[in-house]
Design a protein around this motif. Structure first.
Motif, PDB file in Angstrom:
ATOM      1  N   ILE A  27       1.778  -9.630 -17.254  1.00 12.30           N
ATOM      2  CA  ILE A  27       0.594  -8.547 -16.806  1.00 12.30           C
ATOM      3  C   ILE A  27       0.553  -7.739 -17.892  1.00 12.30           C
ATOM      4  O   ILE A  27       1.518  -6.820 -18.039  1.00 12.30           O
ATOM      5  N   VAL A  28      -0.422  -7.850 -18.697  1.00 13.03           N
ATOM      6  CA  VAL A  28      -0.683  -7.055 -20.054  1.00 13.03           C
ATOM      7  C   VAL A  28      -1.110  -5.614 -19.351  1.00 13.03           C
ATOM      8  O   VAL A  28      -2.281  -5.423 -18.621  1.00 13.03           O
ATOM      9  N   VAL A  29      -0.219  -4.315 -19.743  1.00 11.43           N
ATOM     10  CA  VAL A  29      -0.618  -3.187 -19.528  1.00 11.43           C
ATOM     11  C   VAL A  29      -0.789  -2.532 -20.590  1.00 11.43           C
ATOM     12  O   VAL A  29      -1.263  -1.103 -20.475  1.00 11.43           O
TER      13      VAL A  29
ATOM     14  N   TRP B 264      -6.095  -2.474  -6.992  1.00 13.80           N
ATOM     15  CA  TRP B 264      -6.441  -1.845  -8.249  1.00 13.80           C
ATOM     16  C   TRP B 264      -5.342  -0.976  -8.778  1.00 13.80           C
ATOM     17  O   TRP B 264      -4.840   0.087  -7.964  1.00 13.80           O
ATOM     18  N   ALA B 265      -4.613  -1.189  -9.817  1.00 15.49           N
ATOM     19  CA  ALA B 265      -3.768  -0.670 -10.475  1.00 15.49           C
ATOM     20  C   ALA B 265      -4.281   0.444 -11.309  1.00 15.49           C
ATOM     21  O   ALA B 265      -5.430   0.389 -12.067  1.00 15.49           O
ATOM     22  N   GLU B 266      -3.796   1.767 -11.412  1.00 10.24           N
ATOM     23  CA  GLU B 266      -3.872   2.805 -12.117  1.00 10.24           C
ATOM     24  C   GLU B 266      -2.825   3.261 -13.173  1.00 10.24           C
ATOM     25  O   GLU B 266      -3.437   4.240 -14.125  1.00 10.24           O
ATOM     26  N   SER B 267      -1.855   2.623 -13.107  1.00  8.56           N
ATOM     27  CA  SER B 267      -0.696   2.973 -14.113  1.00  8.56           C
ATOM     28  C   SER B 267       0.023   1.778 -14.473  1.00  8.56           C
ATOM     29  O   SER B 267       0.044   0.844 -13.403  1.00  8.56           O
ATOM     30  N   VAL B 268       0.931   1.983 -15.208  1.00  4.56           N
ATOM     31  CA  VAL B 268       2.022   0.926 -15.575  1.00  4.56           C
ATOM     32  C   VAL B 268       2.849   0.882 -14.170  1.00  4.56           C
ATOM     33  O   VAL B 268       3.214  -0.165 -13.814  1.00  4.56           O
ATOM     34  N   GLU B 269       3.210   2.034 -13.828  1.00  5.25           N
ATOM     35  CA  GLU B 269       4.147   2.085 -12.619  1.00  5.25           C
ATOM     36  C   GLU B 269       3.542   1.467 -11.149  1.00  5.25           C
ATOM     37  O   GLU B 269       4.272   0.854 -10.883  1.00  5.25           O
TER      38      GLU B 269
ATOM     39  N   ALA C  87       0.807  -1.257   0.002  1.00  5.03           N
ATOM     40  CA  ALA C  87      -0.119  -0.058  -0.090  1.00  5.03           C
ATOM     41  C   ALA C  87       0.886   1.264  -0.022  1.00  5.03           C
ATOM     42  O   ALA C  87       0.342   2.310  -0.568  1.00  5.03           O
ATOM     43  N   ALA C  88       2.140   1.294   0.667  1.00  2.00           N
ATOM     44  CA  ALA C  88       2.866   2.216   0.581  1.00  2.00           C
ATOM     45  C   ALA C  88       3.253   3.052  -0.939  1.00  2.00           C
ATOM     46  O   ALA C  88       3.423   3.838  -0.773  1.00  2.00           O
ATOM     47  N   GLY C  89       3.201   1.978  -1.879  1.00  2.00           N
ATOM     48  CA  GLY C  89       3.849   2.587  -2.948  1.00  2.00           C
ATOM     49  C   GLY C  89       2.513   3.017  -3.905  1.00  2.00           C
ATOM     50  O   GLY C  89       2.649   2.910  -4.861  1.00  2.00           O
ATOM     51  N   LEU C  90       1.225   2.993  -3.395  1.00  2.00           N
ATOM     52  CA  LEU C  90      -0.076   3.270  -4.122  1.00  2.00           C
ATOM     53  C   LEU C  90      -0.802   4.320  -3.325  1.00  2.00           C
ATOM     54  O   LEU C  90      -0.210   4.692  -2.330  1.00  2.00           O
ATOM     55  N   GLY C  91      -1.613   4.655  -4.083  1.00  2.00           N
ATOM     56  CA  GLY C  91      -2.573   5.972  -3.609  1.00  2.00           C
ATOM     57  C   GLY C  91      -3.612   5.189  -2.591  1.00  2.00           C
ATOM     58  O   GLY C  91      -3.840   3.802  -2.413  1.00  2.00           O
ATOM     59  N   ALA C  92      -4.311   6.190  -2.202  1.00  2.62           N
ATOM     60  CA  ALA C  92      -5.608   5.831  -1.354  1.00  2.62           C
ATOM     61  C   ALA C  92      -6.496   5.177  -2.058  1.00  2.62           C
ATOM     62  O   ALA C  92      -6.981   5.408  -3.287  1.00  2.62           O
ATOM     63  N   GLY C  93      -7.119   3.994  -1.423  1.00  8.20           N
ATOM     64  CA  GLY C  93      -8.264   3.578  -2.135  1.00  8.20           C
ATOM     65  C   GLY C  93      -7.867   2.400  -3.082  1.00  8.20           C
ATOM     66  O   GLY C  93      -8.719   1.978  -3.766  1.00  8.20           O
TER      67      GLY C  93
END
Length: 487
Positions: free
Chosen positions: A235-237, A76-81, A40-46
């Motif tokens: 994982i296809v992005v 939930w991923a929101e970007s390639v990063e 979670a530390a490397g991702l945004g809230a939610g």
């Protein structure tokens, strides 16, 4: 003990080895907590949750459930990063990753596995580029099939693969299973429309495969390998797809038959006339009965089976005339002009699996046979349904021999009528065996997932499967990408 000490003390240990399912950890849950905190530390809230209700919803797709595992978390991923961070975090802790699009798969390819996280790509839903001159589009994996088609239509183009779930399914999910659809008779399946992929590998690195051009034979075709790999190799992005011209003219023909096998023969008759319809769909009496119940129609009073054919392009009218003549000569009652009802029937066909979800009492299959064996296979399906005393309904992408027979029975109590479930499973096994004997395959477009692994050895000999396992090991040495699926 500090977090740093805890992490160092568990170096090389695998959460998946310590966890049977949520709430069943064999060691203190602190280890899981550390992993989830770092994730979670490397991702945004939610973007990360371990809410029990959400875990339950995201733990399954629409395929039959062999055993249920709740994931450690839904992410939930929101970007390639984001995807790279998630994969690297899981690789460091040897946590399995089950990638997921819209969850419309029907073979259990997105079922959660022991000790995994579910990686949802539904928020990566942008069309990054649409080039009308090159007739290509670049999309994120969460783009809905229908949304891409709507965007392409503004330029007189379309994305050809159109699975029945096109209003809900994602392009990433279509790529994972090499999905087909109604138009595949003329335009092919997903693999025929994918030019290039951006893929996050099992170590978190980003790889680009393929090319922007329609032609390209440099090196091994890794793009084709990844399409249909069900998230087991990467994982296809990002997906670069080829678009087709949106037909300016479409003619749809409805042909009613009193016999399902004669309708199947009509498919071959159209082929012998050397006409190439865009759509050739076959529905049996059981399907017509279900459609009448759902929509209040009278289809079953007009015939025992229905063949839907759609021609498109500048020659659509001339091709439709030939089709009507051929089908009428074969005993069909055929619509004689452009028919709004026929168009409506095509839309109904897209949803003809009904509202039921496959379970132990109702299982739909995805068998393809050579088109020349279509009539024979239909006859065998009807015979085995009678022999095993189970119900049967069949819809088929008849243009390429891909049938979706559903065997089912009224709900029974397995504790008191185990023999009924044995008959159902025996019918399923028999349909697979007969289809393979006719030169067919256990899955034309739904994928192997988890459910069809039991039949894979019947189609692929051990040397072939061993080679696939070696390819899997090369791409995913830790075995964390959608384990227990596809191969």
């Amino acid at each position: 003990m500090s977090d740093e000490t805890a992490i160092a003390g568990t170096s090389g240990e695998s959460i998946k080895e310590r966890t049977v399912g949520r709430g069943e950890a064999t060691q203190p849950p602190a280890i899981e907590g550390i992993f989830l905190e770092k994730l979670a530390a490397g991702l945004g809230a939610g973007q990360v949750t371990d809410d029990e209700e959400t875990l339950s919803v995201y733990s399954v797709d629409q395929g039959p459930l062999l055993e249920r595992h709740l994931p450690l978390a839904v992410v939930w991923a929101e970007s390639v990063e984001d995807v790279q961070h998630i994969v690297r975090s899981c690789a460091a802790h040897q946590v399995p990753i089950v990638p997921r699009g819209a969850g419309t798969g029907v073979s259990g390819g997105a079922h959660a596995t022991q000790g995994c996280i579910v990686l949802s790509l539904e928020r990566m839903n942008r069309i990054l580029d649409l080039n009308p001159d090159d007739e290509t589009a670049v999309v994120e994996p969460g783009v809905i099939n229908a949304d891409l088609n709507a965007a392409a239509a503004e330029h007189g183009l379309m994305y050809a693969p159109d699975p029945a779930s096109y209003k809900m399914s994602t392009i990433g999910g279509n790529v994972a299973t090499n999905a087909g659809g109604l138009r595949c008779a003329k335009y092919g399946v997903t693999r025929d429309s994918v030019l290039a992929l951006d893929v996050v590998m099992a170590d978190g690195s980003l790889m680009h495969t393929g090319h922007q051009t329609f032609k390209g034979v440099a090196g091994y075709d890794l793009t084709a390998l990844l399409v249909g790999s069900e998230g087991t190799l990467g994982i296809v992005v990002g997906v670069t797809v080829r678009l087709k011209y949106l037909p300016r003219e479409v003619h749809t023909i409805a042909a009613f038959y009193q016999d399902f096998r004669r309708a199947a023969a009509g498919v071959l008759a159209v082929g012998r006339a050397r006409v190439q319809p865009a759509i050739m769909e076959l529905l049996d009496n059981g399907t017509l009965v279900q459609l009448d119940e759902m929509h209040g129609g009278d289809l079953q009073t007009r015939g025992k089976s229905l063949l839907l054919i759609q021609t498109d392009g500048f020659g659509a009218a001339a091709e439709a005339d030939v089709v009507r003549q051929v089908l009428a000569e074969g005993g069909a009652t055929v619509t004689t002009e452009v028919s709004a009802e026929a168009e409506m029937l095509v839309e109904m066909r897209r949803n003809s699996r009904g509202v039921e979800v496959d379970d132990e009492f109702r299982v739909g299959e995805d068998i393809a046979v050579p088109r020349s064996r279509l009539v024979d296979f239909v006859a065998e399906l009807e015979a085995m349904a009678a022999r095993f005393r189970v119900m049967l309904k069949v819809v088929a992408h008849a243009g390429d021999g891909n049938l979706h027979p559903t065997f089912w029975m009224e709900r029974v109590d397995p504790a008191t009528d185990a023999a009924a479930l044995e008959r159902l499973n025996a019918a399923l096994d028999e349909s697979i065996r007969v289809g393979l004997e006719m030169g067919g395959t256990i899955t034309g477009e739904h994928g192997v997932g988890q459910y069809k692994l039991r039949w894979l050895g019947l189609e692929q000999p051990e040397p072939v499967r061993e080679l696939q396992r070696r390819i899997k090991d090369l791409f995913d040495p830790q075995g964390i990408l959608n384990p227990g699926k596809a191969i």
